[in-house]
Design a protein around this motif. Structure first.
Motif, PDB file in Angstrom:
ATOM      1  N   ILE A  77      15.543  12.115  -9.353  1.00 31.92           N
ATOM      2  CA  ILE A  77      16.813  12.891  -8.671  1.00 31.92           C
ATOM      3  C   ILE A  77      17.074  14.337  -9.138  1.00 31.92           C
ATOM      4  O   ILE A  77      17.247  15.024  -7.966  1.00 31.92           O
ATOM      5  CB  ILE A  77      18.167  12.035  -9.144  1.00 31.92           C
ATOM      6  N   PRO A  78      16.868  14.635 -10.284  1.00 36.97           N
ATOM      7  CA  PRO A  78      17.025  16.129 -10.512  1.00 36.97           C
ATOM      8  C   PRO A  78      15.852  17.048 -10.104  1.00 36.97           C
ATOM      9  O   PRO A  78      16.211  18.292  -9.509  1.00 36.97           O
ATOM     10  CB  PRO A  78      17.310  16.350 -12.196  1.00 36.97           C
ATOM     11  N   THR A  79      14.795  16.224  -9.860  1.00 36.19           N
ATOM     12  CA  THR A  79      13.607  17.036  -9.345  1.00 36.19           C
ATOM     13  C   THR A  79      13.919  17.177  -7.956  1.00 36.19           C
ATOM     14  O   THR A  79      13.620  18.478  -7.406  1.00 36.19           O
ATOM     15  CB  THR A  79      12.364  16.033  -9.529  1.00 36.19           C
ATOM     16  N   LEU A  80      14.385  16.049  -7.166  1.00 39.19           N
ATOM     17  CA  LEU A  80      14.644  16.350  -5.837  1.00 39.19           C
ATOM     18  C   LEU A  80      15.717  17.461  -5.526  1.00 39.19           C
ATOM     19  O   LEU A  80      15.700  18.421  -4.484  1.00 39.19           O
ATOM     20  CB  LEU A  80      15.186  15.135  -4.952  1.00 39.19           C
ATOM     21  N   PHE A  81      16.624  17.633  -6.313  1.00 42.87           N
ATOM     22  CA  PHE A  81      17.764  18.788  -6.364  1.00 42.87           C
ATOM     23  C   PHE A  81      16.979  20.036  -6.514  1.00 42.87           C
ATOM     24  O   PHE A  81      17.320  20.811  -5.645  1.00 42.87           O
ATOM     25  CB  PHE A  81      18.760  18.437  -7.124  1.00 42.87           C
ATOM     26  N   ILE A  82      16.175  20.406  -7.546  1.00 42.45           N
ATOM     27  CA  ILE A  82      15.473  21.554  -7.740  1.00 42.45           C
ATOM     28  C   ILE A  82      14.474  21.798  -6.464  1.00 42.45           C
ATOM     29  O   ILE A  82      14.652  23.091  -6.031  1.00 42.45           O
ATOM     30  CB  ILE A  82      14.705  21.328  -9.136  1.00 42.45           C
ATOM     31  N   VAL A  83      13.757  20.954  -6.038  1.00 43.81           N
ATOM     32  CA  VAL A  83      13.101  21.139  -4.987  1.00 43.81           C
ATOM     33  C   VAL A  83      13.772  21.734  -3.610  1.00 43.81           C
ATOM     34  O   VAL A  83      13.443  22.524  -3.029  1.00 43.81           O
ATOM     35  CB  VAL A  83      12.262  19.987  -4.502  1.00 43.81           C
ATOM     36  N   SER A  84      15.073  20.972  -3.585  1.00 41.03           N
ATOM     37  CA  SER A  84      15.849  21.457  -2.324  1.00 41.03           C
ATOM     38  C   SER A  84      16.377  22.724  -2.419  1.00 41.03           C
ATOM     39  O   SER A  84      16.548  23.517  -1.477  1.00 41.03           O
ATOM     40  CB  SER A  84      17.135  20.558  -2.053  1.00 41.03           C
ATOM     41  N   VAL A  85      16.640  23.212  -3.762  1.00 42.72           N
ATOM     42  CA  VAL A  85      17.102  24.519  -3.740  1.00 42.72           C
ATOM     43  C   VAL A  85      16.070  25.718  -3.675  1.00 42.72           C
ATOM     44  O   VAL A  85      16.267  26.525  -3.098  1.00 42.72           O
ATOM     45  CB  VAL A  85      17.470  24.937  -5.292  1.00 42.72           C
ATOM     46  N   ALA A 140       7.311  17.901  -0.086  1.00 41.49           N
ATOM     47  CA  ALA A 140       7.662  17.788  -1.702  1.00 41.49           C
ATOM     48  C   ALA A 140       8.477  16.322  -1.986  1.00 41.49           C
ATOM     49  O   ALA A 140       8.018  15.747  -2.887  1.00 41.49           O
ATOM     50  CB  ALA A 140       8.877  18.877  -1.842  1.00 41.49           C
ATOM     51  N   ILE A 141       9.182  15.866  -1.037  1.00 46.91           N
ATOM     52  CA  ILE A 141       9.870  14.405  -1.192  1.00 46.91           C
ATOM     53  C   ILE A 141       8.343  13.397  -1.241  1.00 46.91           C
ATOM     54  O   ILE A 141       8.399  12.532  -2.087  1.00 46.91           O
ATOM     55  CB  ILE A 141      10.814  14.133  -0.097  1.00 46.91           C
ATOM     56  N   ALA A 142       7.288  13.727  -0.342  1.00 51.04           N
ATOM     57  CA  ALA A 142       6.175  12.951  -0.550  1.00 51.04           C
ATOM     58  C   ALA A 142       5.567  12.833  -1.658  1.00 51.04           C
ATOM     59  O   ALA A 142       5.018  11.743  -2.234  1.00 51.04           O
ATOM     60  CB  ALA A 142       5.278  13.270   0.822  1.00 51.04           C
ATOM     61  N   PHE A 143       5.355  13.993  -2.298  1.00 52.21           N
ATOM     62  CA  PHE A 143       4.838  14.145  -3.516  1.00 52.21           C
ATOM     63  C   PHE A 143       5.404  13.480  -4.524  1.00 52.21           C
ATOM     64  O   PHE A 143       5.027  12.711  -5.458  1.00 52.21           O
ATOM     65  CB  PHE A 143       4.470  15.566  -3.871  1.00 52.21           C
ATOM     66  N   ILE A 144       6.993  13.424  -4.697  1.00 48.36           N
ATOM     67  CA  ILE A 144       7.699  12.909  -5.585  1.00 48.36           C
ATOM     68  C   ILE A 144       7.360  11.302  -5.512  1.00 48.36           C
ATOM     69  O   ILE A 144       7.182  10.640  -6.585  1.00 48.36           O
ATOM     70  CB  ILE A 144       9.070  13.327  -5.710  1.00 48.36           C
ATOM     71  N   LEU A 145       7.656  10.878  -4.399  1.00 45.58           N
ATOM     72  CA  LEU A 145       7.392   9.283  -3.933  1.00 45.58           C
ATOM     73  C   LEU A 145       6.121   8.879  -4.543  1.00 45.58           C
ATOM     74  O   LEU A 145       5.806   7.679  -5.012  1.00 45.58           O
ATOM     75  CB  LEU A 145       7.582   8.995  -2.354  1.00 45.58           C
TER      76      LEU A 145
END
Length: 314
Positions: free
Chosen positions: A13-21, A290-295
């Motif tokens: 979750i925080p990783t996705l937030f950092i990626v979005s920023v 980025a979301i694909a990498f996290i998933l």
């Protein structure tokens, strides 16, 4: 097992937030004024002021990010500046193309890399081992774009064995799909096969040194049974997780490959968006990647837990 997966999800979750920023700020660092692109050639001052007000370009960055992330959470990635088509529609059209290319490349990488790694591990220190390692080093060193151009010149132009580019979905024409996909898939799979070979070789060497392998040999089991049934099964854990993570690299590496072979996929969409300063498209593609990498990282963790009994018990 469930607690470990929950911890991984909480980290995501925080990783996705950092990626979005980062994705949002990247768009702000791109040269040019979005309002000037929206306004077209006339660039009337009143129109520019209206556009800046409409798209919140006069607001502070954190306010603009708030509007943008709110739209993203509602599934709205904006519209393409060139075609005025929703970015989600473009991604839905282009992503299956890249997934088919990446899947074909991964199949080739597995068929080449894993057997080569097993073969080299069972002949450690011999001339065969050195030759396989040399090919692996070459596979990691040769640039994709160079290999793609050479293949087009030799295979498509001179020998005329395969078409030089284009794409047809496997559901439309499987035979034509194979003809068009084999060269770009081979180019894309070359470094991945080399990585898989090296990791498989290392894991197999470690497994073949284990006590249970010596016990299996002492029982008089045949060499293929010792190597594959006992050695490879225990060396499979790092290889499976590596395959999952490398699939994300395939999607990222498809950018140049799709450009060389004129494949209308996810990577080509991003390159075209960068060249035409189509900010919404670039943001959407980078965010989805980025979301694909996290998933895929989460999937790798899950597979590792399923394969490793110690983690399941813990």
């Amino acid at each position: 097992m469930l607690n470990l997966l929950l911890r991984r999800l909480l980290i995501a979750i925080p990783t996705l937030f950092i990626v979005s920023v980062i994705v949002f700020l990247m768009q702000k660092l791109m040269p040019g004024d979005p309002a000037l692109i929206f306004a077209g050639e006339e660039r009337d001052p009143a129109v520019l002021a209206l556009l800046r007000e409409q798209y919140h370009l006069n607001d502070p960055l954190w306010v603009q990010y708030g509007y943008w992330i709110s739209d993203v959470l509602h599934g709205n990635l904006g519209h393409s500046l060139r075609t005025e088509v929703p970015v989600t529609t473009l991604i839905a059209q282009k992503l299956p193309v890249t997934l088919q290319l990446s899947a074909a490349a991964m199949v080739l990488a597995i068929l080449i890399g894993i057997p080569a790694g097993i073969f080299a591990a069972t002949r450690k220190g011999t001339g065969t081992d050195y030759v396989v390692n040399a090919f692996g080093l070459a596979g990691m060193s040769i640039p994709n774009f160079w290999l793609g151009i050479i293949l087009i010149l030799v295979v498509a132009v001179h020998l005329k064995w395969l078409p030089s580019g284009g794409f047809v979905s496997i559901t439309e024409d499987p035979v034509r799909f194979l003809k068009l996909i084999i060269m770009p898939a081979f180019v894309l799979s070359t470094p991945i096969a080399a990585y898989l070979m090296r990791h498989t070789r290392s894991a197999m060497i470690e497994a073949l040194r284990s006590d249970y392998i010596r016990t299996a040999r002492a029982k008089g089991l045949r060499r293929p049974a010792v190597v594959l049934r006992h050695g490879f099964r225990n060396a499979l854990m790092p290889v499976v997780t590596m395959v999952t993570l490398l699939f994300g690299e395939l999607m990222a590496g498809a950018v140049l490959t799709e450009q060389i072979f004129t494949i209308p996929g996810f990577g080509k969409l991003m390159v075209d968006g960068v060249f035409t300063r189509d900010y919404a498209v670039v943001q959407g593609v980078v965010l989805c990647t980025a979301i694909a990498f996290i998933l895929l990282n989460l999937l790798a963790d899950m597979l590792y837990i399923l394969i490793n009994p110690k983690l399941r018990k813990g």
